[in-house]
Every structure is written in structure tokens, then in C-alpha cells.
Design an enzyme around this catalytic site. Sequence first.
Site, mmCIF file in Angstrom:
data_model
loop_
_atom_site.group_PDB
_atom_site.id
_atom_site.type_symbol
_atom_site.label_atom_id
_atom_site.label_comp_id
_atom_site.label_asym_id
_atom_site.label_seq_id
_atom_site.Cartn_x
_atom_site.Cartn_y
_atom_site.Cartn_z
ATOM 1 N N TYR A 197 -14.546 -12.613 -0.216
ATOM 2 C CA TYR A 197 -15.188 -11.455 -0.661
ATOM 3 C C TYR A 197 -16.414 -11.664 -1.246
ATOM 4 C CZ TYR A 197 -12.031 -7.864 1.058
ATOM 5 O OH TYR A 197 -11.378 -6.877 1.941
ATOM 6 N N ASP A 236 -6.716 -2.949 -7.593
ATOM 7 C CA ASP A 236 -7.177 -3.660 -6.384
ATOM 8 C C ASP A 236 -7.369 -5.156 -6.637
ATOM 9 O OD1 ASP A 236 -8.068 -2.502 -3.734
ATOM 10 O OD2 ASP A 236 -9.466 -4.304 -4.207
ATOM 11 N N ARG A 293 -6.861 11.115 -7.022
ATOM 12 C CA ARG A 293 -8.066 10.550 -6.838
ATOM 13 C C ARG A 293 -9.126 11.554 -6.982
ATOM 14 N NH1 ARG A 293 -10.010 7.765 -1.297
ATOM 15 N NH2 ARG A 293 -10.764 9.691 -0.891
ATOM 16 N N ARG A 313 -3.671 6.724 0.491
ATOM 17 C CA ARG A 313 -3.988 8.143 1.084
ATOM 18 C C ARG A 313 -3.036 8.809 2.093
ATOM 19 N NH1 ARG A 313 -9.134 4.543 3.208
ATOM 20 N NH2 ARG A 313 -7.351 3.196 3.061
ATOM 21 N N ARG A 348 0.891 -1.268 -0.012
ATOM 22 C CA ARG A 348 -0.064 0.092 0.036
ATOM 23 C C ARG A 348 0.743 1.338 -0.329
ATOM 24 N NH1 ARG A 348 -5.440 -0.746 1.896
ATOM 25 N NH2 ARG A 348 -6.012 -2.712 0.580
HETATM 26 O O1 CP3 Z 1 0.330 0.516 -3.309
HETATM 27 C C1 CP3 Z 1 -0.215 -0.790 -3.522
HETATM 28 O O2 CP3 Z 1 0.048 -1.614 -2.512
HETATM 29 C C2 CP3 Z 1 -1.071 -1.081 -4.561
HETATM 30 C C3 CP3 Z 1 -2.147 -1.015 -4.635
HETATM 31 C C4 CP3 Z 1 -3.399 -1.834 -3.773
HETATM 32 C C5 CP3 Z 1 -4.372 -1.481 -3.351
HETATM 33 N N1 CP3 Z 1 -5.168 -2.478 -2.742
HETATM 34 C C6 CP3 Z 1 -4.990 -0.148 -3.565
HETATM 35 C C7 CP3 Z 1 -6.331 0.317 -2.420
HETATM 36 C C8 CP3 Z 1 -3.013 -3.253 -3.658
HETATM 37 C C9 CP3 Z 1 -1.881 -4.376 -3.760
HETATM 38 C C10 CP3 Z 1 -4.473 -3.569 -2.654
HETATM 39 C C11 CP3 Z 1 -4.734 -5.001 -2.412
HETATM 40 C C12 CP3 Z 1 -5.768 -5.249 -1.450
HETATM 41 N N2 CP3 Z 1 -7.074 -4.615 -1.710
HETATM 42 C C13 CP3 Z 1 -5.662 -6.383 -0.704
HETATM 43 C C14 CP3 Z 1 -4.431 -7.155 -0.220
HETATM 44 C C15 CP3 Z 1 -3.584 -6.623 0.734
HETATM 45 C C16 CP3 Z 1 -4.371 -6.329 2.142
HETATM 46 O O3 CP3 Z 1 -4.537 -5.123 2.485
HETATM 47 O O4 CP3 Z 1 -4.389 -7.420 2.818
HETATM 48 C C17 CP3 Z 1 -7.180 -6.112 -0.007
HETATM 49 C C18 CP3 Z 1 -7.600 -6.972 0.988
HETATM 50 C C19 CP3 Z 1 -8.035 -5.116 -0.844
HETATM 51 C C20 CP3 Z 1 -9.172 -4.884 -0.728
HETATM 52 C C21 CP3 Z 1 -9.639 -3.682 -0.143
HETATM 53 N N3 CP3 Z 1 -9.371 -2.462 -1.345
HETATM 54 C C22 CP3 Z 1 -9.973 -3.287 0.996
HETATM 55 C C23 CP3 Z 1 -9.726 -3.877 2.256
HETATM 56 C C24 CP3 Z 1 -9.869 -1.592 0.825
HETATM 57 C C25 CP3 Z 1 -10.141 -0.433 1.794
HETATM 58 C C26 CP3 Z 1 -8.907 -0.235 2.971
HETATM 59 C C27 CP3 Z 1 -9.088 0.955 3.277
HETATM 60 O O5 CP3 Z 1 -8.140 0.990 4.036
HETATM 61 O O6 CP3 Z 1 -9.888 1.683 3.177
HETATM 62 C C28 CP3 Z 1 -9.554 -1.325 -0.412
HETATM 63 C C29 CP3 Z 1 -9.483 -0.084 -1.017
HETATM 64 C C30 CP3 Z 1 -8.025 0.448 -1.410
HETATM 65 N N4 CP3 Z 1 -7.256 -0.217 -2.088
HETATM 66 C C31 CP3 Z 1 -7.502 1.855 -1.194
HETATM 67 C C32 CP3 Z 1 -6.180 1.583 -2.030
HETATM 68 C C33 CP3 Z 1 -5.270 2.675 -1.976
HETATM 69 C C34 CP3 Z 1 -7.858 2.753 -0.476
HETATM 70 C C35 CP3 Z 1 -8.821 3.500 -1.524
HETATM 71 C C36 CP3 Z 1 -8.947 4.904 -1.318
HETATM 72 O O7 CP3 Z 1 -9.834 5.295 -0.433
HETATM 73 O O8 CP3 Z 1 -8.375 5.615 -1.905
#
Ligand code: CP3
Length: 339
Positions: free
Chosen positions: A147, A71, A34, A25, A21
Site C-alpha cells: 500500500y 484498519d 459511522r 456496512r 469484517r
Molecule cells: O470487522 C472487522 O473485520 C474489523 C475491522 C477491519 C477493517 N479493516 C474495517 C474496515 C479489519 C480487520 C480491516 C483489515 C483490512 N483493511 C485489510 C485486511 C483484510 C482484507 O480485507 O484483506 C485490508 C486490505 C484493509 C484496507 C482497507 N480498508 C480496504 C481495502 C478498505 C476498503 C474496503 C471496502 O470494502 O470499501 C478499507 C476500509 C474499511 N476497513 C471498511 C471497514 C469496515 C469500510 C469502511 C466504510 O466505508 O465504512
Amino acid sequence: MIFIDACFRKPTPYTPIWMMRQAGRYLPEYMAVREKAGDFLNLCKNPKLACEVTLQPVDILGVDAAILFSDILVIPLEMGMDLKFIKGKGPIFPEPLKDESQLCALDENAHLKLTYVYDTIKLIREKLANDKALIGFTGSPWTLATYMIEGQGTKVYNIIKKEIYKNPKFIHKLLKIVTQTVKLYLEEQIKSGVNAVQIFDSWAAALEEDKYLEFSWSYIQEICTYIKSKYPHIPIIVFPKSVPAYLDKLDGDFDVLGIDWGTPMEFAKDKIGDKFVLQGNLEPARLYSKEAIDDGVQKIVDVMKNEGHIFNLGHGMIPDLPVENAKYLVKRVQELTKR
Ligand code: CP3
């Protein structure tokens, strides 16, 4: 590329570092892009903007690898499931899968619809410096299926677990469909230019050992074998989160094992030896304090002794972490591990 050399246990001038990540944000520059995209999913679907946020942490923090901005949930999305990202709640599938009869409606050509991901990869690879690796990724079939059935993140996993014990055929059938798509999706990512791939098994800890091996790990192994047989030069990283007790049973055709922050690196090294390069595992919350970073980095480096190691956090960046401390971490690791 230092990162790729480290994945294959070749000598490197220092231990490479990237952060799960790392685009997100906590970076004001991410928030600005974004905003321009409208929302998170639009950002994922816009190759120019997704490329821009992928490159941000490389430019701002100086990490050794970029990870594709996307994602894990774009797979179920393109299989035909409605997906919403709700502020403060995370991802939601409003109509989760209920039974076997719904499986035939899933689009088995989802990998062909993910062209925005492949276009993003091509753009990133054009713009990223030649010595920096680009990591592609997918969710594991188990994490994606969870999911698809639970409809959202969960602490108890009761809906999918009920099926596992009452109707395992349904879950295996779903996992087979998702596994097939994941194989083809990773393959397209590789053809588009990623230099390594990571399989995120975020919900690994939901299951008892034998069920984990049956419902998650066996499918991860199948994916690794498929990708390795065709693309041996592409390192595969697997990240099964929070399963320390049977780490040594997690065998397969991959190169790097990701260790979460709750598993002491020393414990992981004892269990794994030199079988896999280890990636990890600084507790992300340590980034709130420079002293906590120093202390945490030193402990990990002392255990890993600059060998068979890729530095990372033990899970994703937290949205309110100070950017300055993230920069500090990268510099600290690159300096401290200099050979
Ligand atoms: O920088 C990176 O790592 C690359 C991008 C990336 C994202 N999600 C961007 C993202 C990667 C590799 C993921 C993987 C992902 N997504 C996982 C596996 C990794 C882990 O965390 O265990 C999972 C379970 C998801 C599903 C997911 N997507 C969740 C649970 C969320 C909400 C998380 C939160 O903190 O609100 C997302 C959204 C998400 N994916 C964001 C980002 C940058 C936040 C989105 C935003 O509000 O801009």
C-alpha cells in the site's frame, strides 16, 4: 473462552465462529455510528464509537469473538503518510513512497501514536462478556509496504514488483522498518487487553513462491517469534490470502492458519495436517442464500470433523449481505458442531 481454547486445540463445546469484517456496512447499526463519527477514519480514532461498532456483531450475530474495529492502514498513517478513504475507490495514499531516500522520514515511533487503538481495546475489554475473546490485528509488513508503495489497491502490483527485481534493498529496508513497528504495535495491543492477534497478509498472492518467502513470510515469522517468546498465552493467527500451492512451506511460531475461500479446506488439511489449527473458509458470497450457507457449512464441517477448527469466512463480509443470513450462519455452525 471457547475461541482461545480452540486456537490451542483444546476441547470446546462447539466450533467457535467469527467473521472477517464482521463490523461493517452490512449492519445498519454500523452505518448509524459511522454517520455520527463523520467518516471511517474518524470512527477508527474515536475509542467510544470504535468500541460500539466492535461490539455490534457480538450482540447482533452472537459470534464467539470480537475483532477490534480499526484498519491495517493506521500504521502507515501514523508513520506520517497522508491517507484518504474515497467512496467507491477504497483507501488511497496520495503521495506513495518512491525511493529509499524517503524512508528516513517515516516515523519509527508510530506505535506510540496509536493510543486511540489501545484506548479502544481497553474500553472493549471492559464491556465485552468474559467468555468472548477480543482479537487484535495488523497487516503484514508486505501488505502494508505494498500500500505504501502502490498508493492504493492494485491488481498487478507492478510498482512494488519493479523494485523487488530492480532494487530489492529498498524494499527490504522498508519491510524492516514496518516489521519493527508491527512488533511493537501488536505488543501494545496485547498489553491493552486483546486475547489473540491476527496478521492479515491480503496481498500474499502477488509474488512467486521464493519471493513470497523472502519478502513476506520471513518478516511474518520474525513477528511471530517475537510475540510468542514474550506472550506464549496469546494465540497468533496468520492469514496469507490465496497461496495454496506452497501452504506446507508456511512454517513458524504461530497457532492458527487462516484459509481463504479459494483454497479447498480438504486440500489445506491434507497439506497442514495437525500442525496448525485451521480457520475458515466459507465463500462470503454464500451468505446471499440460506441454502448455499447450509451446503457450504456442511462441506467444511465434514472435512474438519469438529477438530482443530475455527469457523470463519474465507475473506471479509460483503457490504450488501443480508444480516439475517449472517445470524443464520452463526446459529447453524454453533448447532451443527455441538459435541
Ligand atoms: O470487522 C472487522 O473485520 C474489523 C475491522 C477491519 C477493517 N479493516 C474495517 C474496515 C479489519 C480487520 C480491516 C483489515 C483490512 N483493511 C485489510 C485486511 C483484510 C482484507 O480485507 O484483506 C485490508 C486490505 C484493509 C484496507 C482497507 N480498508 C480496504 C481495502 C478498505 C476498503 C474496503 C471496502 O470494502 O470499501 C478499507 C476500509 C474499511 N476497513 C471498511 C471497514 C469496515 C469500510 C469502511 C466504510 O466505508 O465504512
